[in-house]
Design a protein around this motif. Structure first.
Motif: not given
Length: 190
Positions: A34-49, A179-190
């Motif tokens: 999760i520490e490694n995942t955090r690096k990628y999360i910081e690049t994403l745009d979202f309003k709520k968690v 229209y819903k679609y899978i944009n990214k799947m199983n991305y891992i940053n470690y």
């Protein structure tokens, strides 16, 4: 809009291939994931968690340094009597229940638990509410919930078994003009 789904880090039960209990914590490896995942999360745009109210997802949220709204509808599929056990133990301790589950894995409700179909209904309800709000969100949840969400893209709960979500992975469902679609799947940053 994007629905970003993050699976919690590894737990000891994940490492043992057990169906997790509700009260487990992350392993040391899971915290590092999760520490490694955090690096990628910081690049994403979202309003709520939104976060499942279980310990392992709350701990994941804290490592990600986020604050979120607890949402019971994204809590892991309740496996009742099967929790904390691996498949071999299930066959030995609950042979009849395991047989029924294998014969009908989508609609069979494990004793003291729920079916995939039942969990799909609650997750679908929540995801459709998110679409109405039309804002990018991040959900910290579980493999079962991510598999359900990916199945929801196709409106087919039986697709549950066609997906896998690794610990600490990021999965993104995009909804554009209905229209819903899978944009990214199983991305891992470690």
């Amino acid at each position: 809009m994007d629905i970003i789904l993050v699976r919690h880090g590894e737990t000891e039960e994940n490492a043992l291939k057990n169906f997790s209990r509700k009260d487990v914590q992350l392993s040391q490896r899971g915290r590092i994931q999760i520490e490694n995942t955090r690096k990628y999360i910081e690049t994403l745009d979202f309003k709520k968690v939104y976060v499942s109210p279980l310990n392992r997802t709350i701990e994941t949220m804290e490592i990600l340094e986020l604050e979120g709204i607890k949402e019971k509808r994204i809590q892991e599929v309740d496996l009742g009597l099967f929790e904390g056990k691996n498949y071999e133990t299930l066959e030995r301790e609950f042979p009849e229940e395991t047989k029924l589950w294998n014969e009908d894995p989508v609609t069979y409700a494990v004793p003291q638990g729920e079916s995939i179909e039942g969990a799909y209904s609650r997750v679908k309800e929540f995801l459709e509410e998110l679409i109405e709000r039309n804002e990018n969100v991040l959900l910290i949840c579980h493999e079962g919930i991510i598999r359900i969400a990916l199945s929801w893209v196709f409106d087919r709960p039986e697709y549950f078994f066609k997906f896998k979500a690794e610990n600490g992975s990021i999965n993104i469902i995009t909804v554009h003009e209905g229209y819903k679609y899978i944009n990214k799947m199983n991305y891992i940053n470690y």
